[in-house]
Scaffold this motif. Structure first.
Motif, short mmCIF file in Angstrom:
data_model
loop_
_atom_site.label_atom_id
_atom_site.label_comp_id
_atom_site.label_asym_id
_atom_site.label_seq_id
_atom_site.Cartn_x
_atom_site.Cartn_y
_atom_site.Cartn_z
N THR A 49 34.15 24.03 26.84
CA THR A 49 33.91 24.58 28.07
C THR A 49 34.75 26.13 27.87
O THR A 49 33.98 27.11 28.22
CB THR A 49 34.56 23.94 29.22
OG1 THR A 49 33.80 22.70 29.26
CG2 THR A 49 34.06 24.50 30.35
N TRP A 50 35.86 26.04 27.64
CA TRP A 50 36.52 27.22 27.76
C TRP A 50 36.01 28.28 26.59
O TRP A 50 36.06 29.65 26.67
CB TRP A 50 38.15 27.14 27.34
CG TRP A 50 38.73 26.68 28.48
CD1 TRP A 50 39.35 25.55 28.95
CD2 TRP A 50 39.04 27.62 29.62
NE1 TRP A 50 39.78 25.77 30.52
CE2 TRP A 50 39.59 26.91 30.73
CE3 TRP A 50 38.77 28.90 29.93
CZ2 TRP A 50 40.10 27.29 32.03
CZ3 TRP A 50 39.11 29.49 31.28
CH2 TRP A 50 40.05 28.70 32.26
N THR A 51 35.59 27.58 25.48
CA THR A 51 34.78 28.67 24.46
C THR A 51 33.93 29.35 25.12
O THR A 51 33.61 30.58 24.81
CB THR A 51 34.58 27.77 23.19
OG1 THR A 51 35.62 26.96 22.63
CG2 THR A 51 33.84 28.74 21.99
N ILE A 53 32.96 29.98 28.25
CA ILE A 53 33.69 30.98 29.11
C ILE A 53 34.22 31.98 28.45
O ILE A 53 34.08 33.45 29.07
CB ILE A 53 34.74 30.21 30.15
CG1 ILE A 53 34.16 29.13 30.98
CG2 ILE A 53 35.60 31.23 30.96
CD1 ILE A 53 35.38 28.12 31.50
N CYS A 54 34.94 32.19 27.37
CA CYS A 54 35.58 33.20 26.73
C CYS A 54 34.08 34.05 26.12
O CYS A 54 34.23 35.06 26.41
CB CYS A 54 36.40 33.05 25.54
SG CYS A 54 37.88 32.32 26.11
N SER A 95 42.62 26.24 25.09
CA SER A 95 42.81 26.89 26.29
C SER A 95 43.40 28.28 25.86
O SER A 95 44.21 28.55 25.42
CB SER A 95 44.21 25.95 26.99
OG SER A 95 44.72 26.65 28.07
#
Length: 97
Positions: A49-51, A53-54, A95
């Motif tokens: 998910t954070w990948t 978002i980035c 993260s």
């Protein structure tokens, strides 16, 4: 609500081995509860998910820069498996902070 597993330590001879590799980003030795053996973990890097978002943030800032998190291992989630039975023994989500 997901239960948090507490890593146990198994003693074999003079060495202690973990049974869970959560918060470990590199391959390491552990004791597999399913195989009942000491193994060296297989490491897999997955897009999380954070990948994504980035990627979205980088796409807004610089169009082509949005692909950078997809190519970098430090920007991906780390999942560790037992090489013999393929049981998941650890996971570290990416993260950014």
């Amino acid at each position: 609500m997901a239960e948090e597993s507490v890593p146990l330590t198994i003693s074999q001879g003079q060495k202690n081995y973990k049974t869970s590799l959560n918060n470990e980003r590199e391959s390491s030795q552990f004791f597999c509860n399913k195989c009942q053996k000491v193994q060296e973990s297989n490491v897999d890097h997955k897009i999380g998910t954070w990948t994504l978002i980035c990627c979205g943030i980088w796409c807004i800032l610089t169009f082509i820069g949005g692909l950078i998190p997809l190519c970098c291992k430090p920007c991906k989630d780390v999942v560790q498996y037992c090489p013999e039975c393929n049981q998941k023994v650890g996971e570290v989500p990416f993260s950014p902070c």
